[in-house]
Design an enzyme around this catalytic site. Structure first.
Site, PDB file in Angstrom:
ATOM      1  CG  HIS A  22      -5.798  -2.302   8.842  1.00  0.00           C
ATOM      2  ND1 HIS A  22      -5.512  -3.518   8.263  1.00  0.00           N
ATOM      3  CD2 HIS A  22      -5.457  -1.369   7.909  1.00  0.00           C
ATOM      4  CE1 HIS A  22      -5.018  -3.335   7.051  1.00  0.00           C
ATOM      5  NE2 HIS A  22      -4.966  -2.035   6.825  1.00  0.00           N
ATOM      6  CD  GLU A  80      -3.010  -1.219   2.113  1.00  0.00           C
ATOM      7  OE1 GLU A  80      -4.162  -1.514   1.755  1.00  0.00           O
ATOM      8  OE2 GLU A  80      -2.685  -0.982   3.282  1.00  0.00           O
ATOM      9  CG  HIS A  93      -8.596  -0.490   4.092  1.00  0.00           C
ATOM     10  ND1 HIS A  93      -8.058  -0.599   2.831  1.00  0.00           N
ATOM     11  CD2 HIS A  93      -7.590  -0.802   4.942  1.00  0.00           C
ATOM     12  CE1 HIS A  93      -6.799  -0.979   2.905  1.00  0.00           C
ATOM     13  NE2 HIS A  93      -6.483  -1.097   4.189  1.00  0.00           N
ATOM     14  CG  HIS A 103      -2.939   2.392   6.028  1.00  0.00           C
ATOM     15  ND1 HIS A 103      -4.265   2.619   6.340  1.00  0.00           N
ATOM     16  CD2 HIS A 103      -2.921   1.210   5.352  1.00  0.00           C
ATOM     17  CE1 HIS A 103      -5.007   1.644   5.855  1.00  0.00           C
ATOM     18  NE2 HIS A 103      -4.213   0.773   5.264  1.00  0.00           N
ATOM     19  CE1 TYR A 123      -4.827  18.986  22.927  1.00  0.00           C
ATOM     20  CE2 TYR A 123      -6.904  18.712  24.125  1.00  0.00           C
ATOM     21  CZ  TYR A 123      -5.609  19.213  24.050  1.00  0.00           C
ATOM     22  OH  TYR A 123      -5.110  19.944  25.080  1.00  0.00           O
TER      23      TYR A 123
END
Length: 214
Positions: free
Chosen positions: A94, A73, A159, A92, A119
């Protein structure tokens, strides 16, 4: 920081994310810009057990020049570096809360992490929900490029989140903030929620700024 220091920092911060449940198994990938390219976690690697010497290195043209093969990715990362020149790192994950939010059918695609806390405004900004693409499909990178650098973070449908920032530590913190806010949003589903007003958001940005602009 030197490349060696960045490698060590990447290993340490990735391990911290893994140990606190922000990633499981071989899920997630992290990259950081270096003087002559970028470093990125290898494909099928576990964020909790990285080897600094085996981290993938790409040159400025995206060619793999050292270390293990890069994450499949990598295109998500390169899209942010190309469209937001101030980007120094991309994370990235999950993570559970953000991934759960990305699976809900009624999420606002233009603002899927609304201003619930100060925040998330300061560290993450407005988050765009992108349509589903299978993992490894470069089309998701094209969608990020299509945003023209307008967002420092996106949520990939079904995702998980992708977050860009000025440096590795602040980007990890932004990814953590996004995840915790997503958990709150999932917990509050069906409840009357008090979001920050437009004036309050503007005041925060005036006082503290927000994610770096492209």
């Amino acid at each position: 920081m030197t490349e060696a220091q960045l490698r060590d920092d990447l290993v340490r911060l990735a391990k911290s994310l893994f140990e606190r449940g922000f990633s499981v198994g071989s899920a997630g990938n992290i990259s950081v810009r270096v003087a002559d390219g970028l470093l990125i976690t290898p494909t099928n690697s576990c964020l909790g057990f990285l080897d600094a010497d085996r981290i993938s290195k790409l040159d400025r043209d995206g060619r793999h020049v050292a270390g293990d093969p890069p994450s499949k990715e990598v295109f998500l990362h390169r899209a942010f570096y190309e469209t937001r020149p101030a980007t120094g790192a991309v994370v990235h994950l999950h993570s559970t809360g953000a991934t759960a939010l990305s699976c809900l059918a009624d999420v606002d695609a233009d603002d899927c992490i609304p201003p619930l806390t100060p925040y998330v405004v300061m560290r993450v900004g407005t988050v765009k929900l992108l349509p589903y693409f299978r993992p490894g499909d470069a089309s998701a990178g094209d969608l990020i490029r299509g945003l023209n650098g307008a967002h420092a973070a996106v949520l990939l449908a079904n995702h998980g989140p992708v977050v860009a920032g000025a440096d590795l530590r602040s980007t990890v913190q932004a990814a953590e903030e996004l995840e915790e806010t997503a958990k709150l949003l999932v917990l509050l589903q069906g409840q009357r929620v008090r979001l920050l007003s437009a004036d309050q958001v503007q005041a925060l940005r005036g006082a503290f700024g927000g994610p770096p602009t492209p």
